[in-house]
Every structure is written in structure tokens, then in C-alpha cells.
Design an enzyme around this catalytic site. Structure first.
Site, mmCIF file in Angstrom:
data_model
loop_
_atom_site.group_PDB
_atom_site.id
_atom_site.type_symbol
_atom_site.label_atom_id
_atom_site.label_comp_id
_atom_site.label_asym_id
_atom_site.label_seq_id
_atom_site.Cartn_x
_atom_site.Cartn_y
_atom_site.Cartn_z
ATOM 1 N N LEU A 130 0.851 -1.188 0.000
ATOM 2 C CA LEU A 130 0.000 0.000 0.000
ATOM 3 C C LEU A 130 0.887 1.239 0.000
ATOM 4 C CD1 LEU A 130 -3.151 0.537 2.237
ATOM 5 C CD2 LEU A 130 -1.754 2.402 1.388
ATOM 6 N N HIS A 234 7.428 1.868 10.552
ATOM 7 C CA HIS A 234 7.990 3.089 9.984
ATOM 8 C C HIS A 234 7.000 4.242 10.177
ATOM 9 C CE1 HIS A 234 9.504 5.812 6.832
ATOM 10 N NE2 HIS A 234 10.618 5.115 6.862
#
Length: 346
Positions: A130, A234
Site C-alpha cells: 500500500l 515506519h
């Protein structure tokens, strides 16, 4: 036009756009390597999957592109892999807790975490890849890219596993350095994080079998900078993580062997978008300005021409949905055809 974006199956002529997305995604985004032959192979496999041409249904790798309708440009992507660990191993670290106790030391007792190499997700369906261009994030675009994957599973459930996982990118800085890798993986692989990441994306992962430690790694023996990032995603993946949690995915105490990023898992039948979606018959009509209009997702609910858009619709009873003509056109639907609809429950 009442809609801006549509998710559609990738095509072979999307290679240039996919390369651009890969370059923008940055270091550590394993599923989007900046490698033209690999990305071309992924486009080919996706076309085979959508058209049911793969050797085994579990080998299906479905890549969807987000098209910005006003410009015709590809601005994002997301993907579904029907079965993990089938054509090549899918290694991870499972976090286990070891109980330590000693009566001789005055009934001293404490728990200690350790990392154990596993290959336990064989056959799981995986959602991932994504990524949206920065100037196209927000306004529901991220939800469209994410939820399109679950609507795809709902449209063709026989192609996917009952169990679904997602692997999130771990902490990697702008230079491509991973604290987890520097403190652990580098000692066994003797290579940079980027090289290990590239090999993971381009080989059968035999190098992991050959080089990874075969015994538990005690977390307390790792430097603080490595311990702190175990199970953390992240910074650019925080939004995706929240969407996964909203869908019902839970952290499974399993992390990536390279960057320590979290893996989350769910039963397919419990995924919120799948549970709440319904098959309806579409009708053309005016929607804008109607007080009964609600925003949701609509998909063509069929393969190979699977398409999804985010827009406003009007529910007419249990089985009918009024939509604008431009949405019908974007989804290649005609009045009277079946489609799958999702709207956030109140």
C-alpha cells in the site's frame, strides 16, 4: 465528476508508473523494489491472477493501481498475495517469553523475551504494497487503497485463505539504515540492510536458511536502539497500521527478520470491510445534494474487471443503490447490474 479515484487491476503498461511509485516509496519497502525486471514480473503475475491463468490458485498475486480520474495518472497501489510461504519460505521472528526462576537465589523469578526464527504463516493470504504519492494522501484515498483489497477477497473468497496477515515496514532512516539490522542481522549476514532487503525481494530466500541464527536471540542482550524498534512500524506506515487495527488485525508477537517491523493477522471472516459489505443492484440517479446520500465504497464485484471507487450513494431498501452515472462509468457498470457496497456503520 463526483469521484476522483478508482482502484483497478494493474496492466502491463503500468510499468513506468510502478517504477515511479517504487522510487518514491524509499528504503525498506521490500514489495516495491526499484528494479524494472522484478516489477515487470509482478505486473505479469498480477495479470495472470486476475484472469485465472496462474498454475495454482494459491500463487495468485493481485496488484491494483489507483488511478486519478481527472488526470488519468496512476498515483498509488495496493496488493493481495493469495498464499504466502508456498513458492518460497516466509521467515519471521516470533517473540517468545521465557520464565526464569531460582529457589536457590531466594525465589528469584523474572521473564525474558527471546526471538525465534519461524516459518509459520504458510498459506496465509497477505495484504500489502500500500503506497500513495504524497500529494494524493488524505481525503479517503488511503482507505480506498486499503479496503479495495478486502472487497477483492469478498468478491472471490474461494481464491484466498481463511487467515490474512499484513507485514509493516519497520524503522528505517532516510539513509536506508535499520537499527534492528545493524545490531542483529548484520552480524550473521555480513552485508548492508539494502542488500539483504534486495535479496529478500529477488531470490528464493535460501540465503536466509543458510545464514540466519538457529537458536533463540535474547532481546535483553541487544543494544537499546535495537530493542526500542522491535514491533514498531515506519513513521510513514502509522496510518496504514491504524487502518489494519480498525479492520480487526492484531499484532501477533511476530516481527520482520530484517527491520523488526510488526506483523498483524486476522481471520478473513472477521475483517470489518468484508463483514459490513453487501451485494446490491445499482440504479442511475442524482445523488449530490440528497440528504439521504452517504459516502462509501462501491466495487464491480467481479474478476477480471475488478474496480472500486469512493463516492456518495443512496440506499433504496436492502438491495438497491442509487449512484451517479459517472461512478457507473468508472466501474464499468450498467443499471440493473449487481455490485458490492460498503458504508461505515453508524
Amino acid at each position: 465528476m463526483s469521484i476522483e479515484y478508482v482502484m483497478r487491476p494493474s496492466r502491463l503498461d503500468d510499468l513506468g508508473a510502478l517504477m515511479e511509485l517504487a522510487e518514491l516509496s524509499g528504503p525498506g519497502f521490500t514489495s516495491l523494489p526499484v528494479d524494472e525486471p522484478i516489477l515487470m514480473e509482478r505486473l505479469e503475475k498480477s495479470e495472470q491472477a486476475f484472469h485465472s491463468r496462474q498454475k495454482n490458485i494459491q500463487y495468485g498475486k493481485y496488484l491494483m493501481m489507483m488511478e486519478h480520474l481527472p488526470t488519468g495518472k496512476v498515483v498509488g497501489c495496493s496488493a493481495v498475495k493469495a498464499g504466502t510461504g508456498i513458492d518460497q519460505p516466509f521467515f519471521n521472528y516470533r517473540i517468545i517469553t521465557l520464565a526464569q526462576a531460582s529457589h536457590a537465589a531466594g525465589n528469584l523469578r523474572f521473564d525474558m523475551d527471546a526471538l525465534v526464527l519461524t516459518n509459520e504463516y504458510v498459506g496465509y493470504t497477505e495484504v500489502g504494497t500500500l503506497f500513495l504519492k504524497p500529494d494524493h494522501r488524505g481525503g479517503g484515498a488511503g482507505r480506498l487503497a486499503a479496503q479495495s483489497r478486502y472487497l477483492l477477497m469478498a468478491a472471490a473468497p474461494e481464491r484466498f485463505s481463511d487467515r490474512v496477515l499484513a507485514e509493516l515496514r519497520g524503522v528505517v532512516d532516510d539513509t536506508g539504515e535499520s537499527p534492528f539490522w545493524e545490531c542483529l542481522g548484520r552480524h550473521f549476514f555480513r552485508m548492508d540492510f539494502a542488500e539483504a532487503d534486495r535479496l529478500s525481494a529477488t531470490t528464493d530466500n535460501q540465503f536466509i536458511v543458510d545464514l540466519m541464527p538457529r537458536y533463540p536471540v535474547y532481546v535483553d542482550l541487544l543494544p537499546p536502539e535495537a530493542r526500542e524498534v522491535i514491533g514498531r512500524c515506519h513513521s510513514e506506515g502509522v496510518g496504514a497500521y491504524k487502518l489494519l487495527q480498525w479492520e480487526g488485525f492484531e499484532f501477533d508477537r511476530t516481527v520482520d527478520i530484517f527491520d523488526g517491523g510488526p506483523l498483524v493477522a486476522a481471520q478473513r471472516r472477521h475483517i470489518r470491510t468484508i463483514q459490513e459489505s453487501r451485494v446490491v443492484t445499482v440504479e442511475a440517479g442524482e445523488v449530490e445534494g440528497d440528504p439521504d446520500a452517504r459516502q462509501g465504497l462501491l466495487c464491480s464485484n467481479r474478476l477480471p474487471d475488478f474496480r472500486v471507487s469512493l463516492g456518495k450513494f443512496i440506499r433504496r431498501g436492502e438491495n438497491n443503490l442509487v449512484v451517479s452515472s459517472d461512478i457507473l462509468e468508472a466501474l464499468h457498470l450498467k443499471p440493473g447490474m449487481p455490485a458490492r457496497f460498503w458504508v461505515r456503520s453508524k
